[in-house]
Design a protein around this motif. Structure first.
Motif, short mmCIF file in Angstrom:
data_model
loop_
_atom_site.label_atom_id
_atom_site.label_comp_id
_atom_site.label_asym_id
_atom_site.label_seq_id
_atom_site.Cartn_x
_atom_site.Cartn_y
_atom_site.Cartn_z
N ASP A 126 0.85 -1.19 0.00
CA ASP A 126 0.00 0.00 0.00
C ASP A 126 0.88 1.23 0.00
O ASP A 126 1.95 1.25 0.65
CB ASP A 126 -0.91 0.02 1.24
CG ASP A 126 -2.12 0.94 1.05
OD1 ASP A 126 -1.92 2.12 0.72
OD2 ASP A 126 -3.25 0.46 1.24
N ASN A 127 0.45 2.27 -0.70
CA ASN A 127 1.20 3.53 -0.71
C ASN A 127 1.01 4.31 0.59
O ASN A 127 1.73 5.27 0.85
CB ASN A 127 0.80 4.39 -1.91
CG ASN A 127 1.40 3.88 -3.21
OD1 ASN A 127 2.57 3.54 -3.26
ND2 ASN A 127 0.58 3.81 -4.25
N MET A 174 5.58 0.10 -0.77
CA MET A 174 4.75 1.22 -1.24
C MET A 174 4.67 1.18 -2.76
O MET A 174 5.31 1.95 -3.47
CB MET A 174 5.32 2.55 -0.73
CG MET A 174 5.38 2.62 0.80
SD MET A 174 5.98 4.19 1.44
CE MET A 174 4.58 5.28 1.10
N VAL A 175 3.87 0.24 -3.25
CA VAL A 175 3.69 0.04 -4.69
C VAL A 175 2.21 -0.20 -4.97
O VAL A 175 1.39 -0.31 -4.06
CB VAL A 175 4.52 -1.15 -5.21
CG1 VAL A 175 6.01 -0.86 -5.06
CG2 VAL A 175 4.16 -2.43 -4.45
N ASP A 176 1.87 -0.31 -6.25
CA ASP A 176 0.49 -0.52 -6.68
C ASP A 176 0.09 -1.98 -6.45
O ASP A 176 0.69 -2.90 -7.03
CB ASP A 176 0.36 -0.16 -8.16
CG ASP A 176 -1.08 -0.20 -8.66
OD1 ASP A 176 -1.95 -0.76 -7.96
OD2 ASP A 176 -1.33 0.33 -9.76
#
Length: 351
Positions: free
Chosen positions: A235-236, A253-255
């Motif tokens: 999750d960002n 912190m990625v899509d």
């Protein structure tokens, strides 16, 4: 005993009517469904003798999506002075019951009736036992008394192995103070709903790995960590420090719709607020692509045609797995802690 009473989340009476009508037609049980908006229940009135019993015998409750609880029976008017006497008279021609639940509907009026039920249950249970209408026997049907008011009750019955796990289909789960958000109760309820308790030690063990897509702030990650799993939280947004301090969580912190693990994991969970078709595609990709063994994903529902949309997406998943020639068990339920959504559980059976 030829009417089915089906509890549901207020506002989903139409979905229950559509679902039970379709299931009854597939089995060949004649009848019609009716439900008042915001009443938190619907009825299916069978128009052939024995239709209610056959419907409950040939349908598995856990396979129904929108009903929280069900029973077959009828509404009975109660006097103000001798409710127990009237109930004993009505029950005289019914089988002996092995257990008793007093229920209300999940509305404000229902909540006000809860205190009445608590006070009424003791004397009623004593009277039923004395009259030989109630014995402690898990093999006998359960007596389900659903009060619409103090003067009217649905006298219903259901087999103990083919109904909700909890009265009214509402689990009594305690919110853990250390959990980052109340959404944690959704996943805990899903464990109870989809995984037999005796299998928790093997299917939710501490030597497993899990991925939480859309994890922030960590309500669902908390449940995985609670079982001792190593978790990748994708999750960002920020994660709760208490979870990161456990040493069991890696935060990326990625899509979440793009990222995939390098090695297959045991569990993938996802509560991302997104169109249901996109979350269903995520399920197809992760389970079908072999990235995880089991998954719990919430599908947010559209404003209209909610049952039709869920059915369409579940069928798409089934068709996709059939094309890949893989065996997957698919279950779907609107849980008590769900709102405008349903929870899906998928498990690969060919690994």
């Amino acid at each position: 005993m030829n009417t089915l009473l089906l509890h549901c989340r207020p506002g989903f009476e139409g979905e229950v009517c559509a679902e039970i009508s379709e299931q009854a037609a597939l089995i060949g049980v004649a009848g019609y469904a009716k439900g008042k908006p915001a009443s938190a229940y619907a009825e299916f009135v069978c128009t052939e003798p024995g239709g209610g019993e056959r419907l409950m015998r040939e349908l598995r409750f856990e396979r129904l999506i929108f009903p929280r609880q069900w029973a077959r029976g009828e509404f009975v008017a109660l006097p103000e002075s001798d409710r127990i006497g009237v109930l004993l008279q009505h029950l005289a021609e019914l089988p002996v019951f092995g257990s008793l639940w007093l229920e209300v509907f999940d509305t404000n009026d229902g909540k006000e009736l809860s205190n009445f039920c608590k006070k009424f249950e003791g004397p009623l249970r004593k009277a039923l036992t004395k009259a030989g209408r109630l014995v402690e026997d898990a093999g006998k049907p359960r007596l389900l008394l659903t009060f619409r008011s103090g003067r009217e009750v649905f006298v219903g019955m259901a087999e103990t192995g083919n109904q909700a796990l909890w009265p009214m289909g509402i689990p009594r789960l305690k919110f853990p103070r250390e959990a980052p958000s109340r959404s944690t109760l959704k996943l805990e309820e899903a464990w109870h709903q989809f995984i037999p308790r005796e299998q928790w030690e093997t299917r939710l063990s501490g030597d497993m790995t899990g991925v939480d897509l859309g994890a922030s702030p960590g309500g669902w990650t908390y449940q995985l960590v609670r079982r001792g799993m190593l978790v990748t939280a994708v999750d960002n947004g920020p994660m709760a420090e208490s979870l990161m301090d456990t040493g069991l969580v890696t935060h990326l912190m990625v899509d979440g719709f793009v990222w995939k693990p390098r090695q297959p994991v045991d569990w993938m969970v996802c509560d991302i607020v997104e169109k249901p078709a996109r979350n269903a595609a995520l399920l197809d990709d992760w389970i079908g692509g072999g990235h995880c063994r089991e998954a719990v994903v919430n599908l947010k529902l559209p404003m209209k045609q909610r049952y039709a949309e869920v059915k369409r997406l579940l069928q798409r998943l089934e068709d996709g797995f059939a094309e890949r020639r893989i065996k997957v068990s698919i279950a779907c339920k609107q849980l008590y802690h769900d709102r405008e959504e349903v929870t899906c559980h998928l498990r690969r059976l060919d690994r």
